[in-house]
Design a protein around this motif. Structure first.
Motif, PDB file in Angstrom:
ATOM      1  N   UNK A 215       2.140   1.491   2.830  1.00  0.00           N
ATOM      2  CA  UNK A 215       2.637   0.194   2.360  1.00  0.00           C
ATOM      3  C   UNK A 215       2.974  -0.742   3.526  1.00  0.00           C
ATOM      4  N   UNK A 216       3.365  -0.145   4.655  1.00  0.00           N
ATOM      5  CA  UNK A 216       3.724  -0.941   5.832  1.00  0.00           C
ATOM      6  C   UNK A 216       2.508  -1.330   6.669  1.00  0.00           C
ATOM      7  N   UNK A 217       1.319  -0.902   6.234  1.00  0.00           N
ATOM      8  CA  UNK A 217       0.097  -1.275   6.934  1.00  0.00           C
ATOM      9  C   UNK A 217      -0.341  -0.318   8.021  1.00  0.00           C
ATOM     10  N   UNK A 218       0.133   0.939   7.957  1.00  0.00           N
ATOM     11  CA  UNK A 218      -0.277   1.955   8.931  1.00  0.00           C
ATOM     12  C   UNK A 218      -1.235   2.936   8.260  1.00  0.00           C
ATOM     13  N   UNK A 219      -2.267   3.297   8.971  1.00  0.00           N
ATOM     14  CA  UNK A 219      -3.326   4.133   8.424  1.00  0.00           C
ATOM     15  C   UNK A 219      -2.786   5.500   8.013  1.00  0.00           C
ATOM     16  N   UNK A 220      -2.853   5.849   6.735  1.00  0.00           N
ATOM     17  CA  UNK A 220      -2.304   7.137   6.287  1.00  0.00           C
ATOM     18  C   UNK A 220      -3.018   8.345   6.873  1.00  0.00           C
ATOM     19  N   UNK A 221      -4.256   8.183   7.320  1.00  0.00           N
ATOM     20  CA  UNK A 221      -4.966   9.307   7.942  1.00  0.00           C
ATOM     21  C   UNK A 221      -4.286   9.772   9.223  1.00  0.00           C
ATOM     22  N   UNK A 222      -3.440   8.920   9.797  1.00  0.00           N
ATOM     23  CA  UNK A 222      -2.731   9.301  11.020  1.00  0.00           C
ATOM     24  C   UNK A 222      -1.756  10.447  10.775  1.00  0.00           C
ATOM     25  N   UNK A 223      -1.332  10.647   9.525  1.00  0.00           N
ATOM     26  CA  UNK A 223      -0.439  11.772   9.229  1.00  0.00           C
ATOM     27  C   UNK A 223      -1.122  13.102   9.550  1.00  0.00           C
TER      28      UNK A 223
END
Length: 272
Positions: A215-223
């Protein structure tokens, strides 16, 4: 009924006494809907106040030792990422908009970050430097920690510990058990209740943190890349059955299954 079963039955009854069944957050796109048991005598405000005092002491001590980083580029990165994540917290619980959020970077080799009750955040430079975290990965770990605070996992753990202590004392008084039997009751409570729920809390923080970051605009794949780095940095960790954290493989599988649910939120955030 044998004594061990009696202890378990009494524990269950005492844990329910004085408890509220609540859901501290909305489920979000990731669908975290578990009801939590909180002692009514242990309010959110009391826990927040207790932690705020501890947090202020730690900040003061870090400042006096010269390890409180307020001016570096990493400090600015941490604050900027935190601001974007905090802005999304009301999607899970509206009252988070009124929390007295604080964010501080500590100079330390420790690979750690935390967000305590009421939104008090610490990030340690060792986490950023040793793992060479990108902004997306840093948002993943900070989102995870913020999720713990939103879900009030700290208050939940305190409620559980209080209930277990009540159960132990009540069992000992009513059943006349010796120390050996109480030690067995301890083991049953610890491995049968505390540790599995702690792993469940970690899973919840993973999922909510994933959505906060998206939601904050950070790529979820980074998790995925974040926890792969964390796994390599913590080789030799205890097996999953005795650990409060999910194994690397189960954590990655759960995150990969949830990423499609939050990817539209990430795409929408990038356009706005």
């Amino acid at each position: 009924m044998n004594k061990t079963l009696a202890i378990c039955a009494l524990s269950a009854g005492l844990l329910l006494a004085g408890c509220q069944s609540v859901n501290t957050t909305s489920g979000g796109a990731v669908g975290v809907e578990r009801k939590q048991h909180m002692f009514s005598m242990l309010s959110s405000q009391e826990v927040d106040q207790m932690y705020a005092q501890s947090y202020a002491k730690t900040v003061s001590e870090a400042s006096s030792k010269g390890v409180l980083d307020k001016t570096s580029s990493d400090a600015r990165r941490v604050r900027a990422i935190a601001d974007r994540l905090i802005a999304q917290a009301p999607n899970f619980r509206p009252d988070a908009a009124q929390w007295k959020w604080e964010v501080n970077l500590i100079k330390s080799d420790e690979l750690n970050a935390s967000c305590g009750p009421g939104g008090k955040i610490f990030v340690y430079t060792g986490l950023i430097d040793s793992l060479q975290l990108t902004d997306d990965e840093l948002a993943a770990v900070m989102g995870h920690e913020i999720a713990h605070a939103l879900r009030e996992h700290g208050r939940e753990a305190m409620s559980k510990a209080y209930g277990i202590e009540m159960a132990k004392q009540g069992a000992g008084a009513l059943l006349g058990l010796g120390q050996g039997s109480l030690a067995l009751a301890d083991a049953v409570a610890n491995y049968g209740m505390t540790l599995p729920n702690s792993r469940g809390n970690e899973n919840e923080a993973d999922l909510i943190g994933l959505e906060l970051a998206a939601r904050a605009g950070y790529n979820p794949n980074a998790a995925i890349t974040l926890w792969n780095k964390m796994s390599k940095a913590s080789e030799g960790a205890p097996p999953e059955f005795l650990s409060t954290h999910p194994s690397s493989s189960s954590r990655t599988a759960a995150l990969q299954a949830a990423i499609p649910k939050v990817m539209p939120l990430y795409e929408q955030a990038k356009k706005s």
